[in-house]
Design a protein around this motif. Sequence first.
Motif, PDB file in Angstrom:
ATOM      1  N   ALA A   1       0.832  -1.208   0.000  1.00 47.76           N
ATOM      2  CA  ALA A   1       0.000   0.000   0.000  1.00 47.76           C
ATOM      3  C   ALA A   1       0.867   1.260   0.000  1.00 47.76           C
ATOM      4  O   ALA A   1       0.578   2.236  -0.703  1.00 47.76           O
ATOM      5  N   GLU A   2       1.934   1.240   0.775  1.00 44.49           N
ATOM      6  CA  GLU A   2       2.859   2.377   0.831  1.00 44.49           C
ATOM      7  C   GLU A   2       3.536   2.588  -0.522  1.00 44.49           C
ATOM      8  O   GLU A   2       3.693   3.714  -0.983  1.00 44.49           O
ATOM      9  N   ILE A   3       3.927   1.496  -1.164  1.00 48.40           N
ATOM     10  CA  ILE A   3       4.578   1.584  -2.480  1.00 48.40           C
ATOM     11  C   ILE A   3       3.604   2.168  -3.498  1.00 48.40           C
ATOM     12  O   ILE A   3       3.958   3.053  -4.276  1.00 48.40           O
ATOM     13  N   GLY A   4       2.374   1.662  -3.484  1.00 44.80           N
ATOM     14  CA  GLY A   4       1.367   2.175  -4.405  1.00 44.80           C
ATOM     15  C   GLY A   4       1.155   3.671  -4.239  1.00 44.80           C
ATOM     16  O   GLY A   4       1.133   4.420  -5.224  1.00 44.80           O
ATOM     17  N   ARG A   5       1.018   4.113  -2.984  1.00 44.54           N
ATOM     18  CA  ARG A   5       0.830   5.552  -2.725  1.00 44.54           C
ATOM     19  C   ARG A   5       2.038   6.358  -3.200  1.00 44.54           C
ATOM     20  O   ARG A   5       1.895   7.412  -3.830  1.00 44.54           O
ATOM     21  N   TYR A   6       3.240   5.848  -2.913  1.00 44.73           N
ATOM     22  CA  TYR A   6       4.455   6.559  -3.318  1.00 44.73           C
ATOM     23  C   TYR A   6       4.504   6.741  -4.840  1.00 44.73           C
ATOM     24  O   TYR A   6       4.761   7.835  -5.338  1.00 44.73           O
ATOM     25  N   VAL A   7       4.258   5.669  -5.576  1.00 42.24           N
ATOM     26  CA  VAL A   7       4.338   5.746  -7.039  1.00 42.24           C
ATOM     27  C   VAL A   7       3.223   6.632  -7.589  1.00 42.24           C
ATOM     28  O   VAL A   7       3.450   7.428  -8.511  1.00 42.24           O
ATOM     29  N   GLU A   8       2.034   6.541  -7.013  1.00 39.39           N
ATOM     30  CA  GLU A   8       0.935   7.418  -7.444  1.00 39.39           C
ATOM     31  C   GLU A   8       1.309   8.890  -7.244  1.00 39.39           C
ATOM     32  O   GLU A   8       1.148   9.704  -8.147  1.00 39.39           O
ATOM     33  N   GLU A   9       1.781   9.205  -6.049  1.00 43.07           N
ATOM     34  CA  GLU A   9       2.102  10.594  -5.712  1.00 43.07           C
ATOM     35  C   GLU A   9       3.315  11.118  -6.470  1.00 43.07           C
ATOM     36  O   GLU A   9       3.342  12.267  -6.907  1.00 43.07           O
ATOM     37  N   THR A  10       4.320  10.275  -6.640  1.00 44.67           N
ATOM     38  CA  THR A  10       5.563  10.709  -7.272  1.00 44.67           C
ATOM     39  C   THR A  10       5.447  10.799  -8.792  1.00 44.67           C
ATOM     40  O   THR A  10       5.983  11.723  -9.405  1.00 44.67           O
ATOM     41  N   LEU A  11       4.748   9.843  -9.386  1.00 42.20           N
ATOM     42  CA  LEU A  11       4.731   9.771 -10.848  1.00 42.20           C
ATOM     43  C   LEU A  11       3.361  10.026 -11.465  1.00 42.20           C
ATOM     44  O   LEU A  11       3.209   9.986 -12.687  1.00 42.20           O
ATOM     45  N   GLY A  12       2.358  10.272 -10.632  1.00 42.49           N
ATOM     46  CA  GLY A  12       1.065  10.705 -11.141  1.00 42.49           C
ATOM     47  C   GLY A  12       0.134   9.636 -11.667  1.00 42.49           C
ATOM     48  O   GLY A  12      -0.759   9.938 -12.458  1.00 42.49           O
ATOM     49  N   TYR A  13       0.308   8.401 -11.247  1.00 42.16           N
ATOM     50  CA  TYR A  13      -0.598   7.331 -11.669  1.00 42.16           C
ATOM     51  C   TYR A  13      -1.791   7.230 -10.724  1.00 42.16           C
ATOM     52  O   TYR A  13      -1.757   7.752  -9.609  1.00 42.16           O
ATOM     53  N   ASP A  14      -2.835   6.523 -11.161  1.00 44.21           N
ATOM     54  CA  ASP A  14      -4.017   6.246 -10.340  1.00 44.21           C
ATOM     55  C   ASP A  14      -4.194   4.735 -10.244  1.00 44.21           C
ATOM     56  O   ASP A  14      -4.493   4.079 -11.246  1.00 44.21           O
ATOM     57  N   PHE A  15      -4.004   4.208  -9.054  1.00 45.82           N
ATOM     58  CA  PHE A  15      -4.149   2.769  -8.838  1.00 45.82           C
ATOM     59  C   PHE A  15      -5.437   2.433  -8.085  1.00 45.82           C
ATOM     60  O   PHE A  15      -5.561   1.366  -7.499  1.00 45.82           O
ATOM     61  N   SER A  16      -6.410   3.333  -8.101  1.00 47.52           N
ATOM     62  CA  SER A  16      -7.629   3.103  -7.337  1.00 47.52           C
ATOM     63  C   SER A  16      -8.635   2.144  -7.985  1.00 47.52           C
ATOM     64  O   SER A  16      -9.397   1.506  -7.268  1.00 47.52           O
ATOM     65  N   PRO A  17      -8.683   2.000  -9.315  1.00 49.48           N
ATOM     66  CA  PRO A  17      -9.693   1.091  -9.875  1.00 49.48           C
ATOM     67  C   PRO A  17      -9.464  -0.358  -9.427  1.00 49.48           C
ATOM     68  O   PRO A  17      -8.329  -0.820  -9.316  1.00 49.48           O
ATOM     69  N   SER A  18     -10.557  -1.048  -9.179  1.00 54.19           N
ATOM     70  CA  SER A  18     -10.445  -2.470  -8.831  1.00 54.19           C
ATOM     71  C   SER A  18     -10.136  -3.264 -10.099  1.00 54.19           C
ATOM     72  O   SER A  18     -10.432  -2.817 -11.215  1.00 54.19           O
ATOM     73  N   VAL A  19      -9.566  -4.438  -9.919  1.00 55.06           N
ATOM     74  CA  VAL A  19      -9.297  -5.315 -11.066  1.00 55.06           C
ATOM     75  C   VAL A  19     -10.615  -5.628 -11.763  1.00 55.06           C
ATOM     76  O   VAL A  19     -10.679  -5.649 -13.002  1.00 55.06           O
ATOM     77  N   GLU A  20     -11.669  -5.841 -10.999  1.00 51.65           N
ATOM     78  CA  GLU A  20     -12.992  -6.111 -11.587  1.00 51.65           C
ATOM     79  C   GLU A  20     -13.450  -4.951 -12.466  1.00 51.65           C
ATOM     80  O   GLU A  20     -13.947  -5.149 -13.567  1.00 51.65           O
ATOM     81  N   HIS A  21     -13.262  -3.731 -11.993  1.00 49.41           N
ATOM     82  CA  HIS A  21     -13.636  -2.553 -12.785  1.00 49.41           C
ATOM     83  C   HIS A  21     -12.799  -2.484 -14.071  1.00 49.41           C
ATOM     84  O   HIS A  21     -13.345  -2.225 -15.153  1.00 49.41           O
ATOM     85  N   ILE A  22     -11.514  -2.707 -13.939  1.00 47.68           N
ATOM     86  CA  ILE A  22     -10.643  -2.685 -15.126  1.00 47.68           C
ATOM     87  C   ILE A  22     -11.091  -3.762 -16.105  1.00 47.68           C
ATOM     88  O   ILE A  22     -11.163  -3.532 -17.315  1.00 47.68           O
ATOM     89  N   ARG A  23     -11.430  -4.927 -15.588  1.00 45.45           N
ATOM     90  CA  ARG A  23     -11.869  -6.044 -16.428  1.00 45.45           C
ATOM     91  C   ARG A  23     -13.101  -5.646 -17.250  1.00 45.45           C
ATOM     92  O   ARG A  23     -13.193  -5.959 -18.426  1.00 45.45           O
ATOM     93  N   ARG A  24     -14.037  -4.952 -16.601  1.00 44.84           N
ATOM     94  CA  ARG A  24     -15.291  -4.552 -17.280  1.00 44.84           C
ATOM     95  C   ARG A  24     -15.090  -3.403 -18.257  1.00 44.84           C
ATOM     96  O   ARG A  24     -15.822  -3.291 -19.236  1.00 44.84           O
ATOM     97  N   THR A  25     -14.120  -2.538 -17.970  1.00 45.73           N
ATOM     98  CA  THR A  25     -13.971  -1.311 -18.767  1.00 45.73           C
ATOM     99  C   THR A  25     -12.608  -1.222 -19.446  1.00 45.73           C
ATOM    100  O   THR A  25     -12.186  -0.126 -19.813  1.00 45.73           O
ATOM    101  N   ALA A  26     -11.958  -2.336 -19.604  1.00 42.58           N
ATOM    102  CA  ALA A  26     -10.574  -2.365 -20.084  1.00 42.58           C
ATOM    103  C   ALA A  26     -10.363  -1.523 -21.331  1.00 42.58           C
ATOM    104  O   ALA A  26     -11.081  -1.631 -22.310  1.00 42.58           O
TER     105      ALA A  26
END
Length: 161
Positions: free
Chosen positions: A50-75
């Motif tokens: 979780a800490e790594i995800g937050r760091y990469v999101e904040e540092t490099l501007g990505y969004d890791f909030s979508p669930s895998v299920e959501h990505i699967r439906r809206t890929a």
Amino acid sequence: MTAWFIANAGSGYTSNTKTAEVSHNSDEGIRGAQAVAAGVFLARTGHPKAEIGRYVEETLGYDFSPSVEHIRRTADHSYNCDVSIPQAFCCWLQSDSYEEMVRNAVSLATAADTIAAISGALAAATPGMEIPREWAERAFKMLKPDLKAILVDFQERFCRG
């Protein structure tokens, strides 16, 4: 292996940018390589996912909030780094084992090989999510002798334990 090597060596973003420019040659590709190298380094040095995800999101501007299920439906079937990096991180962040991570990556039905390779690097670096030994042994048996020699040399030089 490149992300692992750079992350393990602690070379940081500067070396990572130089190696990424050879094959990615775009700002988004370089940013993606930096995200993976940072994730692998932080995982190998014991930081929680979780800490790594937050760091990469904040540092490099990505969004890791979508669930895998959501990505699967809206890929998004776009195969660029700005799509594949968040998908790969989500597969890793939302799994508890290497096998579950692979299943998540393949289930997206997008660039499954790319997503699995990226999230696989992250998972393999995460304590408790390593590649199952029987998978590694089976894959090793399939390699040609010259590739086996390269892998053994790499492991002897750089892998701990």
